[in-house]
Design a protein around this motif. Sequence first.
Motif, PDB file in Angstrom:
ATOM      1  N   MET A 101     -35.859 -20.296  14.461  1.00 33.19           N
ATOM      2  CA  MET A 101     -36.958 -21.209  13.548  1.00 33.19           C
ATOM      3  C   MET A 101     -36.148 -22.343  12.579  1.00 33.19           C
ATOM      4  O   MET A 101     -36.162 -23.041  12.112  1.00 33.19           O
ATOM      5  N   GLY A 102     -35.284 -21.079  11.643  1.00 33.25           N
ATOM      6  CA  GLY A 102     -34.065 -21.124  10.482  1.00 33.25           C
ATOM      7  C   GLY A 102     -33.786 -23.055  11.189  1.00 33.25           C
ATOM      8  O   GLY A 102     -32.945 -24.066   9.618  1.00 33.25           O
ATOM      9  N   ARG A 103     -32.540 -22.713  12.390  1.00 31.09           N
ATOM     10  CA  ARG A 103     -32.162 -24.383  13.002  1.00 31.09           C
ATOM     11  C   ARG A 103     -33.026 -25.170  13.305  1.00 31.09           C
ATOM     12  O   ARG A 103     -32.423 -26.629  12.687  1.00 31.09           O
ATOM     13  N   LEU A 104     -33.998 -24.917  13.745  1.00 28.56           N
ATOM     14  CA  LEU A 104     -34.840 -26.395  13.438  1.00 28.56           C
ATOM     15  C   LEU A 104     -35.442 -26.840  12.368  1.00 28.56           C
ATOM     16  O   LEU A 104     -36.178 -27.856  12.124  1.00 28.56           O
ATOM     17  N   GLY A 105     -35.068 -26.112  11.122  1.00 28.39           N
ATOM     18  CA  GLY A 105     -35.987 -26.514   9.570  1.00 28.39           C
ATOM     19  C   GLY A 105     -36.975 -26.119   9.865  1.00 28.39           C
ATOM     20  O   GLY A 105     -37.927 -27.176   8.996  1.00 28.39           O
ATOM     21  N   LEU A 106     -37.915 -24.968  10.504  1.00 30.03           N
ATOM     22  CA  LEU A 106     -38.959 -24.262  10.706  1.00 30.03           C
ATOM     23  C   LEU A 106     -39.228 -23.576  10.212  1.00 30.03           C
ATOM     24  O   LEU A 106     -40.032 -22.836  10.572  1.00 30.03           O
TER      25      LEU A 106
END
Length: 406
Positions: A101-106
């Motif tokens: 989720m962090g890698r998706l900016g979420l």
Amino acid sequence: MAGPLDGVRILDLTSNFMGPYASLLLADMGADVSKIESRDGDTTREIGPCRNRGMSAIFLHLNRNKRSLVLDLKSPDGNAALKRMIASADVLLYSLRPQAMGRLGLSYEDARAINPGIVYCGMYGFGQNGPYADRPAYDDLIQAAVGMPVLQSRKSGPPDYVATAIADRVVGMAATSAVSMALYRRERSGEGQEVQVPMFETFAHFVMGDHLYGHTFVPAIGDWGYQRMMNPNRRPYRTLDGYIGVNVYIDKHWQRFFEVTGHPEMTHDPRFADIHGRTENIALLYDFLGRVFETKTTAEWIAIMTEADIPIIEMNTPESLLDDPHMKEVGFFGEQEHPSEGMLRTLGIPQNWSASSPELRYPAPRLGEHSVQLLTEYGFSGAEIDGLLRSGAARTAQPHAANSVE
């Protein structure tokens, strides 16, 4: 109004069993669940019998009352579209690992910056402050990690998994409860928050209340494992013509049972006089019950035990349950004409509500069936939607006839 959560907007980024079961329960209670799927769709779309590819039996039961929107979250346009939707959503539900989720900016920080009131709920394998934080997890792994197969082995031989996705569904129910409580707090305080629902810890809480047992005490004063639950003779009992489920449990049950089966002397046996003694001698009792129940038919035992007010029921198979007289009377199993899948058997909503009664609003969606509709409801213009579709950042449903397996 259709259900107590009517008007609650949920962005559902989950797949497989656990997350979709959580969002199913929320959707059944009236929440407006947008099922955000990749171009390949939820993995359960392909599990089990189907009339059309992507609409399997497992998927159909996990995803009613939801609408499907296909977004490519790895594309800039698809990612930006979801972030725009977050601004007017109430809940974001996901089952990816938090690192993804962090890698998706979420991440929660990203979502909170867009919408401070968002309830951001993650379901994943392990709590994020432990050494297993980055590990993937599935139902079988969590059953094994908590010791469920070993508990089963004391009943039936080698370690074995429970024959249903019990960890997935228990954790899904826990997430539903957590989201509902977070929404309640937001109503009182106006504040959103992050809620983490790790599988390992949640399922351990579910199992160990029974099976920590003697290790509840420090130092331990006995073995782990609730003896009655693990005894190999804790099973449905064979009758002359079938099987029955029986719970002879409290004192009055046993007293009546000893009387109606012609063994009144056992009422005064100190081994069986109270629940402590019966638990210590449960193997003897299970053996006794097994021998007694083989002497009469299922119908005879149901009549005898019902008259004595001792809990009993005839054992069903999944098929015979469809014809169970109680299930028929309450209308638990219904039939529904699905727009693309034809006539389906549905599972009812188990609860009854005196007000805000939930209902079946939508059949399980085809992949991307509601992409245009949902984007429109979240404020995208026709031109913007056309742009997302042209770029491949969003996708709509394909004609179902092209995917037929018949």
